[in-house]
Design a protein around this motif. Structure first.
Motif, short mmCIF file in Angstrom:
data_model
loop_
_atom_site.label_atom_id
_atom_site.label_comp_id
_atom_site.label_asym_id
_atom_site.label_seq_id
_atom_site.Cartn_x
_atom_site.Cartn_y
_atom_site.Cartn_z
N ASN A 315 0.72 -1.18 0.02
CA ASN A 315 -0.16 -0.22 -0.04
C ASN A 315 0.87 1.45 0.02
O ASN A 315 0.29 2.41 -0.35
CB ASN A 315 -0.93 0.08 1.06
CG ASN A 315 -1.92 -1.03 1.08
OD1 ASN A 315 -2.38 -1.68 0.03
ND2 ASN A 315 -2.72 -1.15 2.23
N ASN A 316 2.22 1.06 0.39
CA ASN A 316 2.83 2.36 0.55
C ASN A 316 3.88 2.33 -0.50
O ASN A 316 5.05 3.09 -0.29
CB ASN A 316 3.49 2.44 1.95
CG ASN A 316 2.55 2.87 2.93
OD1 ASN A 316 2.07 4.12 2.95
ND2 ASN A 316 2.05 2.03 3.77
N CYS A 317 3.95 1.46 -1.60
CA CYS A 317 5.14 1.70 -2.42
C CYS A 317 5.02 2.55 -3.37
O CYS A 317 4.00 2.73 -4.17
CB CYS A 317 4.94 0.03 -3.28
SG CYS A 317 6.22 -0.04 -4.53
N ASN A 318 5.95 3.61 -3.53
CA ASN A 318 6.05 4.50 -4.49
C ASN A 318 4.95 5.53 -4.36
O ASN A 318 4.54 6.13 -5.40
CB ASN A 318 6.16 4.04 -5.84
CG ASN A 318 7.26 4.79 -6.65
OD1 ASN A 318 8.12 5.48 -6.03
ND2 ASN A 318 7.22 4.63 -7.88
N MET A 340 8.89 -2.54 -5.51
CA MET A 340 9.06 -1.32 -6.50
C MET A 340 9.27 -1.73 -7.94
O MET A 340 8.74 -1.18 -8.86
CB MET A 340 10.60 -1.01 -5.79
CG MET A 340 10.44 -0.20 -4.56
SD MET A 340 9.67 1.59 -4.79
CE MET A 340 11.05 2.47 -5.76
N GLN A 341 9.73 -2.95 -8.43
CA GLN A 341 9.74 -3.37 -9.69
C GLN A 341 8.30 -3.71 -10.28
O GLN A 341 7.99 -3.19 -11.22
CB GLN A 341 10.69 -4.52 -9.61
CG GLN A 341 10.70 -5.03 -11.20
CD GLN A 341 11.51 -4.29 -12.17
OE1 GLN A 341 12.64 -3.92 -11.62
NE2 GLN A 341 11.27 -4.01 -13.01
N GLU A 342 7.40 -4.31 -9.28
CA GLU A 342 6.27 -4.45 -9.67
C GLU A 342 5.44 -3.05 -10.12
O GLU A 342 4.70 -2.87 -10.99
CB GLU A 342 5.29 -5.32 -8.54
CG GLU A 342 3.86 -5.81 -9.22
CD GLU A 342 3.15 -6.37 -8.10
OE1 GLU A 342 2.03 -6.38 -8.17
OE2 GLU A 342 3.93 -6.99 -7.13
N ASP A 343 5.55 -2.19 -9.15
CA ASP A 343 4.70 -0.74 -9.28
C ASP A 343 5.56 -0.14 -10.57
O ASP A 343 4.94 0.25 -11.50
CB ASP A 343 5.34 -0.30 -8.31
CG ASP A 343 4.55 1.52 -8.24
OD1 ASP A 343 3.46 1.60 -8.06
OD2 ASP A 343 5.42 2.41 -8.87
N ASN A 344 6.83 -0.42 -10.93
CA ASN A 344 7.48 0.27 -12.11
C ASN A 344 6.86 -0.49 -13.22
O ASN A 344 6.61 0.33 -14.25
CB ASN A 344 8.98 0.12 -12.07
CG ASN A 344 9.71 0.55 -13.14
OD1 ASN A 344 9.67 1.98 -13.50
ND2 ASN A 344 10.25 0.04 -14.02
#
Length: 352
Positions: A315-318, A340-344
């Motif tokens: 919930n707090n990624c990026n 982070m990679q998944e969000d990117n």
């Protein structure tokens, strides 16, 4: 006076090779970058005072030549309250240097009998979490003080929270036990492990133990036997410690599960575990003055296997690019990297 002046308190960090910069919360470059000049980072106003005996203004940096023990047990406990309950620390946390090191007052029974050394144990808590600090602790006392040492010490991870808290309280009030606490915040761990040449967690652990031993020796305390819960190969670790402290006549006993075998290690385990739990429970966000992450502090234990921690991380990624996460997160940990990679990947896909 109801307050402690700056010269009376030392919550400090020290270079394991003997170069000392002592500040309440010191901000210097990494211990292995010994030739680089030290830098102080800004410190935001400390959190609300948690103990009327402790003036949190003393948490501003001040350079001295050595790590010194706190003057008495009252001051020791006040310093712990400020560190563990107010979570006062540099913002952003410890940008360039090591985390805090607290050296308690030296018990009178040790000061008055310098002919014989103490027995000292070292253990840690929080090696595995993706959130929060790793804490290292040492506990020490005279061998002949065994009858005055609280009963019931065992590996702190096997104790109930109530029993562990009770033992921690006994350690803090004991007039026979001295202790050291070293906090490695997530930011320190992250930047060390993400260096071009990684400074890994085992090396950090060894250096934290070495820092604490030096702190005790520099306080004029002779160490007779040092029990260490091993990190890595026990025999190699033992030889390393013997090389570093050659000439100090310390017998090193380095073993797996030492915290379940030797009382000083067990006491250190209690200090380390309680300190980490209190830091996590009382975490103060330093990102901005009114910062609150999604889900607040509902991150559970901080271990990747904890569903609360996993949900909080997702919930707090990026949320605030390009910063990635608040400074409670170990950016070098697999789950943080994966998030982070998944969000990117998701962001890039949505742009197509």
């Amino acid at each position: 006076s109801n307050h402690i002046n700056q010269s009376s308190i030392s919550i400090a960090s020290s270079n394991p090779r003997g170069h000392r910069i002592s500040v309440v919360f010191r901000s210097t470059r990494n211990m292995i970058d010994e030739n680089e000049s030290s830098e102080n980072c800004d410190i935001e106003e400390a959190a609300d005072q948690t103990d009327d005996r402790f003036d949190t203004s003393v948490l501003l940096p001040s350079k001295t030549n050595s790590v010194t023990p706190l003057p008495d047990r009252q001051t020791t406990n006040a310093a712990l309250d400020a560190l563990l309950h107010a979570s006062a620390r540099p913002s952003p946390c410890n940008v360039f240097g090591l985390g805090p090191l607290v050296l308690s007052d030296i018990p009178i029974s040790i000061k008055n009998n310098k002919d014989r050394g103490v027995i000292l144990g070292i253990d840690e808590a929080g090696r595995g979490p993706v959130l929060g600090p790793m804490t290292y602790a040492a506990a020490f006392w005279k061998p002949d003080a065994a009858k005055s040492i609280p009963a019931g010490f065992h590996d702190s991870k096997q104790l109930t929270p109530e029993k562990r808290a009770a033992l921690f309280k006994e350690i803090k009030s004991s007039d026979c036990i001295g202790f050291v606490l070293r906090v490695l915040h997530a930011s320190e761990i992250s930047r060390n492990m993400l260096r071009r040449v990684p400074y890994n967690l085992n090396a950090m652990s060894h250096d934290a133990a070495i820092q604490m031993i030096w702190a005790v020796l520099d306080a004029g305390v002779k160490i007779e036997t040092c029990y260490v819960d091993t990190v890595g190969v026990a025999e190699s670790y033992k030889k390393k410690l013997e090389r570093v402290f050659e000439g100090h006549d310390i017998e090193f006993i380095v073993e797996k599960k030492a915290d379940a075998k030797y009382a000083p290690c067990s006491a250190a385990s209690v200090v380390a575990k309680e300190a980490r739990d209190l830091l996590i429970a009382n975490w103060k966000w330093t990102e901005t003055s009114n910062y609150q992450p999604r889900d607040g502090s509902n991150y559970g234990s901080g271990y990747p296997s904890d569903p609360k921690a996993a949900k909080w991380l997702d919930n707090n990624c990026n949320v605030d690019p390009p910063f990635g996460f608040p400074d409670i997160v170990r950016f070098s940990w697999g789950p943080a990297k994966a998030a982070m990679q998944e969000d990117n990947d998701s962001t890039n896909s949505s742009r197509r």
